[in-house]
Design an enzyme around this catalytic site. Structure first.
Site, PDB file in Angstrom:
ATOM      1  N   ARG A   1      53.668  20.834  40.278  1.00  0.00           N
ATOM      2  CA  ARG A   1      54.932  21.586  40.229  1.00  0.00           C
ATOM      3  C   ARG A   1      54.805  22.944  40.923  1.00  0.00           C
ATOM      4  NH1 ARG A   1      52.341  22.567  35.453  1.00  0.00           N
ATOM      5  NH2 ARG A   1      52.597  24.605  34.447  1.00  0.00           N
ATOM      6  N   HIS A   2      53.595  23.469  40.977  1.00  0.00           N
ATOM      7  CA  HIS A   2      53.400  24.788  41.591  1.00  0.00           C
ATOM      8  C   HIS A   2      53.548  24.727  43.109  1.00  0.00           C
ATOM      9  CE1 HIS A   2      52.338  26.244  37.695  1.00  0.00           C
ATOM     10  NE2 HIS A   2      51.383  25.340  37.584  1.00  0.00           N
TER      11      HIS A   2
ATOM     12  N   GLY B   1      44.856  51.809  47.006  1.00  0.00           N
ATOM     13  CA  GLY B   1      44.888  52.580  45.768  1.00  0.00           C
ATOM     14  C   GLY B   1      45.541  51.828  44.624  1.00  0.00           C
ATOM     15  N   THR B   2      46.708  51.273  44.886  1.00  0.00           N
ATOM     16  CA  THR B   2      47.460  50.553  43.852  1.00  0.00           C
ATOM     17  C   THR B   2      47.419  49.041  44.029  1.00  0.00           C
ATOM     18  OG1 THR B   2      49.443  50.623  45.213  1.00  0.00           O
ATOM     19  CG2 THR B   2      49.127  52.450  43.648  1.00  0.00           C
TER      20      THR B   2
ATOM     21  N   HIS C   1      41.546  53.914  52.903  1.00  0.00           N
ATOM     22  CA  HIS C   1      40.580  54.918  52.423  1.00  0.00           C
ATOM     23  C   HIS C   1      40.424  54.884  50.899  1.00  0.00           C
ATOM     24  CE1 HIS C   1      44.636  56.544  52.608  1.00  0.00           C
ATOM     25  NE2 HIS C   1      44.316  57.346  51.613  1.00  0.00           N
TER      26      HIS C   1
ATOM     27  N   ARG D   1      42.332  52.375  42.371  1.00  0.00           N
ATOM     28  CA  ARG D   1      42.442  53.556  41.504  1.00  0.00           C
ATOM     29  C   ARG D   1      42.698  53.189  40.050  1.00  0.00           C
ATOM     30  NH1 ARG D   1      45.829  56.907  46.067  1.00  0.00           N
ATOM     31  NH2 ARG D   1      44.010  57.785  47.112  1.00  0.00           N
TER      32      ARG D   1
ATOM     33  N   HIS E   1      48.289  28.793  39.878  1.00  0.00           N
ATOM     34  CA  HIS E   1      49.738  28.617  39.990  1.00  0.00           C
ATOM     35  C   HIS E   1      50.305  29.017  41.349  1.00  0.00           C
ATOM     36  CE1 HIS E   1      50.605  28.701  35.361  1.00  0.00           C
ATOM     37  NE2 HIS E   1      49.664  27.828  35.699  1.00  0.00           N
TER      38      HIS E   1
ATOM     39  N   ARG F   1      57.178  24.990  44.076  1.00  0.00           N
ATOM     40  CA  ARG F   1      57.671  26.377  43.978  1.00  0.00           C
ATOM     41  C   ARG F   1      57.206  27.198  45.172  1.00  0.00           C
ATOM     42  NH1 ARG F   1      56.133  26.199  37.569  1.00  0.00           N
ATOM     43  NH2 ARG F   1      57.901  24.894  36.997  1.00  0.00           N
TER      44      ARG F   1
HETATM   45  C1  RB5 Z   1      46.839  55.964  49.606  1.00  0.00           C
HETATM   46  O1  RB5 Z   1      46.887  57.262  49.118  1.00  0.00           O
HETATM   47  C2  RB5 Z   1      47.710  55.035  48.782  1.00  0.00           C
HETATM   48  O2  RB5 Z   1      49.048  55.342  48.970  1.00  0.00           O
HETATM   49  C3  RB5 Z   1      47.428  53.618  49.157  1.00  0.00           C
HETATM   50  O3  RB5 Z   1      46.079  53.340  48.951  1.00  0.00           O
HETATM   51  C4  RB5 Z   1      48.161  52.554  48.367  1.00  0.00           C
HETATM   52  O4  RB5 Z   1      48.043  52.771  46.995  1.00  0.00           O
HETATM   53  C5  RB5 Z   1      49.539  52.302  48.774  1.00  0.00           C
HETATM   54  O5  RB5 Z   1      50.208  51.377  48.296  1.00  0.00           O
END
Ligand code: RB5
Length: 142
Positions: A132-133, A66-67, A9, A109, A98, A136
């Site tokens: 070389r990559h 998100g992250t 989401h 986000r 690489h 690895r």
């Molecule tokens: C969702 O809120 C968030 O946790 C997800 O998108 C993500 O960032 C998790 O790693």
């Protein structure tokens, strides 16, 4: 070139933006969802994308949460997947040159649409250097 997409989401809006961008360039895409901003679990979308990349149904993947972390952690449980979180063009170049990354993960986000567009375009046009990559990469799995 056929590109697979997956997002939760938090990544839905950026995924939609990027899909439209690639379609406008004539690139074929396969969308593994999610299809709205309703709360979902990223593994439910990451695993289908990973399977499609592994079997060659798509050439590579773009994954968004998100992250960028959760979706990458899930993707990287698959033996043939090398998902790299890319937040700028230089990281995207190195992830391809690489690491021979076959999924570009984006932190929705923490990245603008315009930066994400540059990252994806760069990721898709950069080739693996090999040499070389490759040695690895061959040592990643135990
Ligand atoms: C969702 O809120 C968030 O946790 C997800 O998108 C993500 O960032 C998790 O790693």
């Amino acid at each position: 070139m056929k590109i697979g997409f997956a997002a939760d989401h938090a990544g839905y809006q950026l995924k939609t933006f990027l899909i439209e961008l690639l379609k406008s360039k004539g690139i074929e895409i396969v969308d593994f969802g999610t299809d709205s901003t309703e709360s979902v679990d990223y593994p439910d979308f990451a695993h289908p994308l990973a399977r499609a990349v592994e079997c060659g149904a798509v050439e590579c993947g773009i994954a968004v949460c998100g992250t960028g972390n959760g979706i990458s952690m899930t993707l990287n449980k698959h033996r043939k997947i090398r998902a790299a979180i890319c937040w700028n063009e230089e990281i995207a170049i190195l992830a391809r040159k690489h690491n021979n990354a076959n999924v570009c993960s984006l932190p929705a986000r923490f990245i603008s649409e315009s930066e994400a567009a540059k990252v994806v375009e760069t990721f898709l046009k950069t080739d693996f250097e090999g040499g070389r990559h490759q040695k690895r990469i061959d040592k990643i799995f135990v």
